[in-house]
Design a protein around this motif. Structure first.
Motif, short mmCIF file in Angstrom:
data_model
loop_
_atom_site.label_atom_id
_atom_site.label_comp_id
_atom_site.label_asym_id
_atom_site.label_seq_id
_atom_site.Cartn_x
_atom_site.Cartn_y
_atom_site.Cartn_z
N GLU A 287 0.84 -1.20 0.00
CA GLU A 287 0.00 0.00 0.00
C GLU A 287 0.87 1.25 0.00
N LEU A 288 0.54 2.17 -0.90
CA LEU A 288 1.27 3.43 -1.01
C LEU A 288 0.38 4.59 -0.62
N PRO A 289 0.95 5.69 -0.16
CA PRO A 289 0.14 6.85 0.16
C PRO A 289 -0.45 7.47 -1.10
N PRO A 290 -1.55 8.19 -0.98
CA PRO A 290 -2.18 8.81 -2.16
C PRO A 290 -1.28 9.89 -2.77
N GLY A 291 -1.55 10.20 -4.03
CA GLY A 291 -0.80 11.24 -4.72
C GLY A 291 0.33 10.69 -5.55
N THR A 292 1.03 11.58 -6.21
CA THR A 292 2.12 11.17 -7.12
C THR A 292 3.47 11.78 -6.72
N GLU A 293 3.56 12.31 -5.51
CA GLU A 293 4.77 13.03 -5.10
C GLU A 293 6.03 12.17 -5.21
N HIS A 294 5.93 10.91 -4.82
CA HIS A 294 7.10 10.03 -4.79
C HIS A 294 6.99 8.91 -5.82
N GLU A 295 6.25 9.11 -6.89
CA GLU A 295 5.93 8.01 -7.79
C GLU A 295 7.16 7.33 -8.35
N ASN A 296 8.14 8.09 -8.82
CA ASN A 296 9.34 7.48 -9.38
C ASN A 296 10.17 6.76 -8.31
N ASP A 297 10.18 7.31 -7.10
CA ASP A 297 10.88 6.64 -6.01
C ASP A 297 10.20 5.31 -5.69
N PHE A 298 8.88 5.33 -5.59
CA PHE A 298 8.16 4.10 -5.26
C PHE A 298 8.35 3.03 -6.33
N THR A 299 8.51 3.43 -7.58
CA THR A 299 8.73 2.46 -8.65
C THR A 299 9.96 1.60 -8.37
N MET A 300 10.96 2.18 -7.74
CA MET A 300 12.18 1.44 -7.44
C MET A 300 11.98 0.38 -6.36
N LEU A 301 10.84 0.43 -5.64
CA LEU A 301 10.58 -0.55 -4.59
C LEU A 301 10.25 -1.92 -5.15
N SER A 302 9.89 -2.00 -6.43
CA SER A 302 9.50 -3.29 -7.00
C SER A 302 10.67 -4.25 -7.08
N ARG B 57 33.24 -13.96 4.90
CA ARG B 57 31.96 -14.65 4.75
C ARG B 57 31.23 -14.07 3.55
N MET B 58 30.34 -14.85 2.99
CA MET B 58 29.64 -14.42 1.78
C MET B 58 28.16 -14.77 1.87
N GLY B 59 27.31 -13.83 1.46
CA GLY B 59 25.88 -14.07 1.37
C GLY B 59 25.44 -13.87 -0.07
N THR B 60 24.50 -14.68 -0.52
CA THR B 60 24.07 -14.63 -1.90
C THR B 60 22.55 -14.80 -2.00
N GLY B 61 22.03 -14.61 -3.20
CA GLY B 61 20.66 -15.01 -3.47
C GLY B 61 19.74 -13.88 -3.88
N GLN B 62 18.61 -14.30 -4.47
CA GLN B 62 17.58 -13.35 -4.87
C GLN B 62 17.09 -12.53 -3.69
N CYS B 63 16.76 -11.29 -3.95
CA CYS B 63 16.29 -10.40 -2.89
C CYS B 63 14.88 -10.77 -2.44
N PRO B 64 14.65 -10.91 -1.13
CA PRO B 64 13.29 -11.07 -0.61
C PRO B 64 12.63 -9.70 -0.46
N VAL B 65 12.08 -9.20 -1.54
CA VAL B 65 11.61 -7.81 -1.60
C VAL B 65 10.64 -7.48 -0.47
N MET B 66 9.75 -8.41 -0.16
CA MET B 66 8.73 -8.13 0.85
C MET B 66 9.33 -7.92 2.24
N ARG B 67 10.55 -8.40 2.47
CA ARG B 67 11.16 -8.18 3.78
C ARG B 67 11.53 -6.72 3.99
N TYR B 68 11.78 -6.02 2.91
CA TYR B 68 12.31 -4.66 3.02
C TYR B 68 11.37 -3.56 2.54
N ASN B 69 10.41 -3.86 1.65
CA ASN B 69 9.80 -2.75 0.91
C ASN B 69 8.93 -1.83 1.75
#
Length: 299
Positions: free
Chosen positions: A63-78, A237-249
């Motif tokens: 869920e995103l806040p209403p409006g388009t103020e941060h639209e391009n920033d929010f796009t990067m959350l995907s 030490r090394m960590g690898t793998g696909q990003c779990p987007v839902m953990r951070y977004n």
């Protein structure tokens, strides 16, 4: 990608695990996790379309806040902002650390941005493309041009021989030297060299199980021979793998809203969806100034 909390078959949160390795959403044999438009990551066509279906939408939509103020920033959350953040998490970065990021493409620049937000004392960003290095400098990182001299030596010299506390690999197995020759192990070797003993390396650059077009016979089978002996002897030490987007977004969304993060600094062009091929062509040829293209479907 949903993980039922009452089902013990599913990974619990931890670096590299989580929603990116759900065992239920991908029918491809032997592959865990699923993603839009990513090789072997399930029957979910890429998100660059007029319409798409969202599996497990009650879980996956943010869920995103209403409006388009941060639209391009929010796009990067995907994808791109959480992936950069994930690189610093996999590396075990802590406030005050010196961080070396190899690769100043969108993921590498997001890793540098994330490291700055998380309190890095200094962030080195390694690349050879001038426009990308300039962007790194604009967000407060130290650009390192590997076409001018050995990047690990440049960072070691800049830190009095101490090197970085941790590093992020944001290039992948198609790493090239300044002359354009492909060396799958190149960035891993550089990070082993430049990260201090017991330091961490987070790998978010892509490595694949097989690629017939890879540069070496081993790499064609997904085998990359890097300097594991030094890696072991330094206790890294090394960590690898696909990003779990839902953990951070959700948290990254709130950093955007409060003004702490502005990932849209990457965006160089905005094009309608029917000009996607043109945008890909400019970006693929590394034309100056084409750092990140947003495609806008009809509304």
């Amino acid at each position: 990608m949903a993980i039922p909390v009452d089902d013990s078959r599913y990974w619990r949160p931890g670096p590299g695990s989580g929603t990116s390795f759900c065992l239920r959403t991908n029918p491809t044999d032997g592959v865990d996790g699923a993603a839009y438009g990513y090789a072997n990551m399930g029957p979910y066509d890429g998100g660059q379309a007029e319409l798409l279906r969202v599996p497990y939408a009650d879980f996956n939509l943010l869920e995103l806040p209403p409006g388009t103020e941060h639209e391009n920033d929010f796009t990067m959350l995907s994808d791109i902002f959480p992936t950069g953040w994930h690189g610093t998490e996999l590396a075990g970065m802590r406030p005050g650390d010196r961080v070396a990021v190899f690769g100043a493409g969108p993921v590498g620049l997001m890793a540098a941005h994330s490291a700055m937000i998380r309190g890095a004392s200094e962030v080195f960003v390694v690349d050879k493309e001038r426009d990308r290095l300039d962007l790194a400098g604009k967000i407060g990182a130290t650009p390192v041009d590997f076409s001018q001299a050995d990047p690990a030596e440049q960072i070691l010299d800049a830190t009095g021989g101490r090197g970085a506390d941790c590093g992020v690999e944001a290039v992948g197995y198609q790493a090239h030297d300044p002359s354009g020759d492909e060396h799958p192990e190149l960035v891993l070797d550089n990070l082993v060299k430049v990260v201090r003993s017991t330091g961490g390396i987070g790998v978010v650059g892509v490595y694949v199980p097989s690629d017939p077009g890879a540069a070496t016979a081993a790499a064609k089978e997904g085998r990359v021979a890097f300097d594991y002996g030094t890696f072991f002897s330094k206790g890294q030490r090394m960590g690898t793998g696909q990003c779990p987007v839902m953990r951070y977004n959700r948290q990254l969304r709130d950093l955007i809203v409060t003004g702490r993060a502005q990932p849209s600094f990457l965006v160089s062009h905005e094009l309608p969806l029917d000009r996607a091929a043109e945008g890909y062509d400019h970006f693929d040829r590394r034309e100056a100034g084409w750092t990140k293209v947003l495609l806008r479907p009809r509304r």
